[in-house]
Scaffold this active site. Sequence first.
Site, PDB file in Angstrom:
ATOM      1  N   CYS A   1       3.571  37.802  52.718  1.00 27.57           N
ATOM      2  CA  CYS A   1       3.521  39.167  52.184  1.00 27.57           C
ATOM      3  C   CYS A   1       2.371  39.839  52.910  1.00 27.57           C
ATOM      4  O   CYS A   1       2.374  39.883  54.133  1.00 27.57           O
ATOM      5  CB  CYS A   1       3.372  39.169  50.668  1.00 27.57           C
ATOM      6  N   SER A   2       1.390  40.345  52.201  1.00 22.92           N
ATOM      7  CA  SER A   2       0.216  40.883  52.874  1.00 22.92           C
ATOM      8  C   SER A   2      -0.875  39.820  52.943  1.00 22.92           C
ATOM      9  O   SER A   2      -1.361  39.481  54.009  1.00 22.92           O
ATOM     10  CB  SER A   2      -0.296  42.125  52.146  1.00 22.92           C
TER      11      SER A   2
ATOM     12  N   ILE B   1      -0.216  35.179  49.232  1.00 26.18           N
ATOM     13  CA  ILE B   1      -0.442  34.404  48.009  1.00 26.18           C
ATOM     14  C   ILE B   1       0.341  34.942  46.811  1.00 26.18           C
ATOM     15  O   ILE B   1       0.843  34.172  46.002  1.00 26.18           O
ATOM     16  CB  ILE B   1      -1.944  34.340  47.649  1.00 26.18           C
ATOM     17  N   GLY B   2       0.453  36.258  46.666  1.00 29.92           N
ATOM     18  CA  GLY B   2       1.057  36.852  45.473  1.00 29.92           C
ATOM     19  C   GLY B   2       2.570  36.781  45.471  1.00 29.92           C
ATOM     20  O   GLY B   2       3.176  35.923  44.822  1.00 29.92           O
ATOM     21  N   ARG B   3       3.200  37.688  46.199  1.00 28.59           N
ATOM     22  CA  ARG B   3       4.661  37.707  46.252  1.00 28.59           C
ATOM     23  C   ARG B   3       5.203  36.442  46.918  1.00 28.59           C
ATOM     24  O   ARG B   3       6.295  35.971  46.579  1.00 28.59           O
ATOM     25  CB  ARG B   3       5.132  38.952  46.998  1.00 28.59           C
TER      26      ARG B   3
ATOM     27  N   ASP C   1       5.205  49.631  44.980  1.00 34.23           N
ATOM     28  CA  ASP C   1       3.850  49.683  45.525  1.00 34.23           C
ATOM     29  C   ASP C   1       2.826  49.113  44.555  1.00 34.23           C
ATOM     30  O   ASP C   1       1.792  48.595  44.950  1.00 34.23           O
ATOM     31  CB  ASP C   1       3.472  51.137  45.856  1.00 34.23           C
TER      32      ASP C   1
END
Length: 926
Positions: free
Chosen positions: A852-853, A856-858, A820
């Site tokens: 992902c959400s 961009i990140g994961r 998380d």
Amino acid sequence: MTARFRLPAGRTYNVRASELARDRQHTEVVCNILLLDNTVQAFRVNKHDQGQVLLDIVFKHLDLTERDYFGLQLADDSTDNPRWLDPNKPIRKQLKRGSPYNLNFRVKFFVSDPNKLQEEYTRYQYFLQIKQDILTGRLSCPCNTAALLASFAVQSELGDYNQSENLAGYLSDYSFIPNQPQDFEKEIAKLHQQHVGLSPAEAEFNYLNAARTLELYGVEFHYARDQSNNEILIGVMSGGILIYKNRVRMNTFLWLKIVKISFKCKQFFIQLRKELHESRETLLGFNMVNYRACKTLWKACVEHHTFFRLDRPLPPQKNFFAHYFTLGSKFRYCGRTEVQSVQYGKEKANKDRVFARSPSKPLARKLMDWEVVSRNSLSDDRLETQSLPSRSPPGTPNHRNSSFTQEATRVRPSSVGHLVDHVVHMSPSEDFVSQRSPSSTQANSIVLESSPSQETPEDGQPPALPPKQSKKNSWNQIHFSNSQQDLVTHTNESFDVPSSPEKSTPNGGIPHDNLVLIKMKPDENGRFGFNVKGGYDQKMPVIVSRVAPGTPADLCVPRLNEGDQVVLINGRDIAEHTHDQVVLFIKASCEKHSGELVLLVRPNAVYDVVEEKLESEPDFQYIPEKAPLDSVHQDDHSLRESMIQLAEGLITGTVLAQFDQLYRKKPGMTMSCAKLPQNISKNRYRDISPYDATRVLLKGNEDYINANYINMEIPSSSIINQYIACQGPLPHTCKDFWQMTWEQGSSMVVMLTTQVERGRVKCHQYWPEPSESSSYGCYQVTCHSEEGNPAYIFRKMTLFNQEKNESRQLTQIQYTAWPDHGVPDDSSDFLDFVCHVRDQRAGKEEPIIVHCSAGIGRTGVLITMETAMCLIECNQPVYPLDIVRTMRDQRAMMIQTPSQYRFVCEAILKVYEEGFVKPLTTSSNK
């Protein structure tokens, strides 16, 4: 002659026993040991004993199982280079002054991961060491990190935050950093409230886990001088050797790159590997204060390399002639290596042991009055000898009312100048000659005093490097001589071009300020092959941070070197230009008519040596044994070189520094469509939008979806991996998501988040439950199966277009093991997941959808990881920063945080080192 004779009263007198008692009194010495809890314990030993005897007594007193990480450091050494007690030499040969002797018990080898320490008690000793080093300014620490570390220390000592007990000012009796700001306690208290439920052991573990990310963590510094009589610092650490000048790290030499370390008189040498693109060997030379300081540094290098890089120490010489008739030092590190220490800890550690923690004492170790300690230690009731039984770790009285302040120099960027490691072009007839006027060196505590600051500290930051001791001695200019000809006039030359002096060259040294003019033209791709860091906006000089092998910057003469300071670009003074402006100036050179880049630089002065050997072999040398990593992919030079640079960057922190400097949004790219009134509600996050130029367009009147095309080309192959990076669907954008999937012909969706994390919705469930169907506009989705493991889930689905009466099969792969908060502790599950993704997409030309959400990140982590695997298979160098730049040119903010970037860099290195992916003879497969 008999030892007994009868007195008139019939009594006897034992002469021999009296003689032995007298001799014993003369050979026994007192050693005062300052422990990590700031208590001093006196021990009596025989001065003829080996150093190991004293070490064993201290270890026994502390009841320490994992001993090989620790050592005894001389507290009253008269040099600026720390000396450790050698376990294999008699005490009398190491401690020259009269008894009592003063030593500091310290951590000698700092592990890269606290998980390697098996006992809670060992981690507690590390915790005490680092806490003390930060307090005294020995270990520099940014204020935000210092506050986090201090909050873990408070949690360890005081336990959970209690509003009724921990009133305002409850931390006022504590000191955590030098020149502690007034609002620092409030920040600590705020963080302390977040640690509810952490036990002391857990708090200390988190403390160590955060401390290991500090730039100077585990670095042992040795003072030296450069050719211009300027001070430099040589740091020895687990990964190699560092060079600092003017508080700026100038060079990093990994053990991977080092062939040999040696010293001769006052000269310390590092011989580097000859790379394929280099024509000559590289030998680096440094001046030390004296012979002993030189040998101390050399021994530190031998010990650190053996401990961290080898599975076991090198065996001692068994051959009689090799042992007695070879020149140089026979010194070898003979303790356990890190591998052996970890294994020993697993076998012998008592993980259930109970011990008493010592309350904090704000007094610093540097304030210890050794004279008072020495007088008190001569009392017999304060001594311990090797005959005494072992004790539990000593407790410490509470001295919270004490206070500590320390002068500290403020961290300020400095002009790099030229780092003269005095690496010079040298023929076999040349030799190093250093001269120094007789001088005395002031004796100081091993805990370094802070030098007077020329500026008033404003932010309470500790110094960037350990504060320098004040010294009475002064060094004269060091000269180099060749036969009778004095070479001092040549020491300012920045590059020795191997040609006759009558001929002029297009590039060369500028006589003023030791500057060098460098000219180069871009390659066929318009690249010069070097990176820079710094700029006016960063309050740092513009420094060359990386030069890629075989590029114009590497092949031009003179060569551009890492650490060179850029002064002019095409005649333009860049002293007051930002980092981005400097980069644009360099790129603009490709577009000019001449296409030539002209740099005026102040060189770092790391030059090649013509010959490998001096007139005679150095007195002492050490050739590091190859560690397992050294033999991996030796033939893949460019790939191997990039992996060495990546490993170096992870160790030194330059990887994250370069990532922080990279633009998050490509200059000139617009996002106007995402901000139209009818589209604002379709964005999950207000500040994360797709570029207009690369966004995915839906057919119909409403063409907007928060998604971008990302194409990753693999050089020297026909591979172009196509992706669509998008945000996790919202309840009212599921129809748009499936429309995009149909129109783009995608047969695979990769999901890198769960639906809810930390109580927040991250992604709406845009698919039906197994064996059920759901409609999304004109698209019907049926989920046929759902299989998986704790790390990821496979779903087989059918996407049916009701208007066209056509259906397609697709696969959704969801990764569920991402924590998380933060990144995974271990990349193994994630790498398995990426391999499954690659297997599923093999042979498919259409783009895969990754989300992902925010998208961009994961999402960026997965694309970077798969791209790196493809590059390795194609024998291509892997530069993660270039991959991120390519992604951000197509979708903004790809790889969102430094922790995500570090995670993927470490994963890439793991893939390479462990052979997860290996170079292929052909590169036709994705």
